[in-house]
Scaffold this motif. Structure first.
Motif, PDB file in Angstrom:
ATOM      1  N   VAL A 274       0.763  -1.287   0.033  1.00  0.00           N
ATOM      2  CA  VAL A 274       0.022  -0.070   0.062  1.00  0.00           C
ATOM      3  C   VAL A 274       1.033   1.328   0.003  1.00  0.00           C
ATOM      4  O   VAL A 274       0.684   2.150  -0.802  1.00  0.00           O
ATOM      5  CB  VAL A 274      -0.810   0.060   1.197  1.00  0.00           C
ATOM      6  CG1 VAL A 274      -1.577   1.309   1.200  1.00  0.00           C
ATOM      7  CG2 VAL A 274      -1.722  -1.170   1.073  1.00  0.00           C
ATOM      8  N   MET A 275       1.889   1.277   0.903  1.00  0.00           N
ATOM      9  CA  MET A 275       2.835   2.447   0.848  1.00  0.00           C
ATOM     10  C   MET A 275       3.597   2.558  -0.415  1.00  0.00           C
ATOM     11  O   MET A 275       3.687   3.751  -0.966  1.00  0.00           O
ATOM     12  CB  MET A 275       3.757   2.369   1.982  1.00  0.00           C
ATOM     13  CG  MET A 275       4.637   3.602   2.301  1.00  0.00           C
ATOM     14  SD  MET A 275       5.607   3.264   3.880  1.00  0.00           S
ATOM     15  CE  MET A 275       4.256   3.905   5.142  1.00  0.00           C
ATOM     16  N   THR A 276       4.161   1.530  -0.975  1.00  0.00           N
ATOM     17  CA  THR A 276       4.682   1.574  -2.150  1.00  0.00           C
ATOM     18  C   THR A 276       3.746   2.255  -3.449  1.00  0.00           C
ATOM     19  O   THR A 276       4.395   3.103  -4.210  1.00  0.00           O
ATOM     20  CB  THR A 276       5.129   0.080  -2.542  1.00  0.00           C
ATOM     21  OG1 THR A 276       5.992  -0.302  -1.696  1.00  0.00           O
ATOM     22  CG2 THR A 276       6.101   0.290  -3.871  1.00  0.00           C
ATOM     23  N   GLU A 277       2.686   1.654  -3.398  1.00  0.00           N
ATOM     24  CA  GLU A 277       1.688   2.198  -4.657  1.00  0.00           C
ATOM     25  C   GLU A 277       1.521   3.660  -4.274  1.00  0.00           C
ATOM     26  O   GLU A 277       1.198   4.514  -5.311  1.00  0.00           O
ATOM     27  CB  GLU A 277       0.654   1.164  -4.702  1.00  0.00           C
ATOM     28  CG  GLU A 277      -0.616   1.798  -5.576  1.00  0.00           C
ATOM     29  CD  GLU A 277      -0.165   1.637  -7.020  1.00  0.00           C
ATOM     30  OE1 GLU A 277      -0.936   2.258  -7.787  1.00  0.00           O
ATOM     31  OE2 GLU A 277       0.984   0.981  -7.202  1.00  0.00           O
ATOM     32  N   SER A 278       1.326   4.006  -2.983  1.00  0.00           N
ATOM     33  CA  SER A 278       0.953   5.468  -2.561  1.00  0.00           C
ATOM     34  C   SER A 278       2.159   6.142  -3.156  1.00  0.00           C
ATOM     35  O   SER A 278       1.806   7.510  -3.799  1.00  0.00           O
ATOM     36  CB  SER A 278       0.701   5.488  -1.115  1.00  0.00           C
ATOM     37  OG  SER A 278       0.691   6.714  -0.868  1.00  0.00           O
ATOM     38  N   PHE A 279       3.176   5.934  -2.700  1.00  0.00           N
ATOM     39  CA  PHE A 279       4.648   6.828  -3.061  1.00  0.00           C
ATOM     40  C   PHE A 279       4.441   6.762  -4.679  1.00  0.00           C
ATOM     41  O   PHE A 279       4.892   8.021  -5.173  1.00  0.00           O
ATOM     42  CB  PHE A 279       5.699   6.337  -2.464  1.00  0.00           C
ATOM     43  CG  PHE A 279       6.030   6.689  -1.288  1.00  0.00           C
ATOM     44  CD1 PHE A 279       6.078   8.179  -0.990  1.00  0.00           C
ATOM     45  CD2 PHE A 279       6.296   5.797  -0.184  1.00  0.00           C
ATOM     46  CE1 PHE A 279       6.338   8.414   0.276  1.00  0.00           C
ATOM     47  CE2 PHE A 279       6.527   6.248   1.027  1.00  0.00           C
ATOM     48  CZ  PHE A 279       6.720   7.601   1.273  1.00  0.00           C
ATOM     49  N   ARG A 280       4.274   5.867  -5.386  1.00  0.00           N
ATOM     50  CA  ARG A 280       4.409   5.610  -6.663  1.00  0.00           C
ATOM     51  C   ARG A 280       3.443   6.903  -7.512  1.00  0.00           C
ATOM     52  O   ARG A 280       3.680   7.539  -8.095  1.00  0.00           O
ATOM     53  CB  ARG A 280       3.838   4.473  -7.497  1.00  0.00           C
ATOM     54  CG  ARG A 280       4.104   4.486  -8.942  1.00  0.00           C
ATOM     55  CD  ARG A 280       3.473   3.022  -9.707  1.00  0.00           C
ATOM     56  NE  ARG A 280       2.111   2.985  -9.304  1.00  0.00           N
ATOM     57  CZ  ARG A 280       1.264   3.676 -10.079  1.00  0.00           C
ATOM     58  NH1 ARG A 280       1.751   4.424 -10.919  1.00  0.00           N
ATOM     59  NH2 ARG A 280      -0.017   3.588  -9.588  1.00  0.00           N
TER      60      ARG A 280
END
Length: 326
Positions: A274-280
């Protein structure tokens, strides 16, 4: 190397600038040359022993940094020495160097300066996961942002607009409200003298707000509960006002209201995708010019305590950043 060190858990006043040994990365970690560090309200909590993940003294505060990779721990292949990164630290950002787990590092786009990098992850990450993932804010809905001129508040305004919401900003002065307006707020409420519930009802034609983003707590939360729409969602982000509200469950029942908590740092360990996709998503928006950190004040490392006082006293707008070295 120099660092701001907390030896006693009695608040920011006890922080001292000291020379300490350089850290060494363990397996799966990188050692960073810190160029800039974001200042957050939680930095004061950790110096008081009130943070949810509390280290034992001595330690340095600081949860988000931007800098350069100096050394790779065993097994690290994602980065090379000299790479520019944004990193989420468990603590330790108020220092010339920091050791960080590699899974908490993200490459900085070439166009992003260090000060923007250090001002980016906590406030934009918090607001984006809160609105996009937790509250599932939809285009056409009405979003109320309390504390809208602060670090997380301004990002919630900008992200709310990016997601297609009508944004109502609240703040305690005309000057702070003007900053929220400049960042996209459609309507403004002055919490110093306006009736918050009444104004939200007026601005929504008596329907109430679909989503309310609350990093303040206290009386603002109580007003929010009375101004939320049927099936509305209230996001509990923090308690900068100092008072943790007690929620009457019958109010939730009558309107089918969701009160949604957000412990944003927990995503790094419990749900990293979730955090990775948010940062992307956020970095794509940044590169497209749709969002940008608002850095209102910059302090050198030697004045880190003054920087933290600005945030804790709620005198600052936007983001306060500490720069380290050259």
């Amino acid at each position: 190397m120099k660092a701001i060190v907390c030896h006693e858990l009695n608040g920011p006043a006890a922080l001292r600038l000291e020379d300490i040994p350089e850290p060494s990365p363990a397996a799966g970690q990188v050692r960073l040359r810190v160029r800039a560090c974001g200042v957050n309200f939680a930095d004061s909590l950790i110096t008081r022993g009130q943070y949810q993940v509390q280290p034992e003294p001595p330690f340095s505060p600081g949860f988000e940094v931007a800098g350069d990779v100096l050394e790779l721990g065993e097994g690290v292949t994602e980065f090379a020495v000299g790479d520019r990164v944004i990193a989420l630290t468990l603590h330790g950002g108020y220092a010339e160097q920091a050791v960080v787990n590699v899974n908490r590092c993200v490459a900085i786009p070439p166009a992003m300066p260090y000060q923007h990098g250090a001002a980016f992850p906590v406030v934009f990450g918090t607001s984006h996961i809160a609105l996009w993932h937790r509250a599932r804010l939809q285009a056409g809905e009405t979003l109320v942002v309390h504390g809208a001129s602060g670090g997380v508040g301004l990002t919630a305004v900008a992200i709310g607009k990016q997601l297609g919401a009508t944004v109502i900003a609240t703040a305690s002065s005309p000057e702070k409200l003007d900053i929220a307006r400049q960042h996209g707020a459609d309507h403004l409420i002055n919490t110093s003298h306006d009736d918050i519930r009444l104004r939200i009802k007026e601005l929504t034609e008596e329907r109430g707000a679909d989503v309310i983003y609350d990093p303040v707590g206290g009386e603002l939360f109580n007003a929010s509960l009375r101004a939320i729409a049927f099936e509305g969602r209230i996001l509990v982000i923090g308690f900068a006002g100092g008072t943790v509200p007690q929620i009457p469950a019958n109010h939730l029942l009558v309107k089918n209201v969701d009160v949604i908590g957000l412990n944003w740092p927990a995503y790094a360990e419990r749900h990293p995708t979730v955090m990775t996709e948010s940062f992307r998503i956020l970095l794509d928006w940044y590169l497209a010019g749709a969002i940008q950190p608002y850095v209102s004040e910059i302090y050198p490392l030697e004045e880190a305590v003054d920087a933290l006082h600005q945030v804790v006293s709620r005198k600052s707008t936007g983001k306060v950043v500490i720069t380290v070295g050259d």
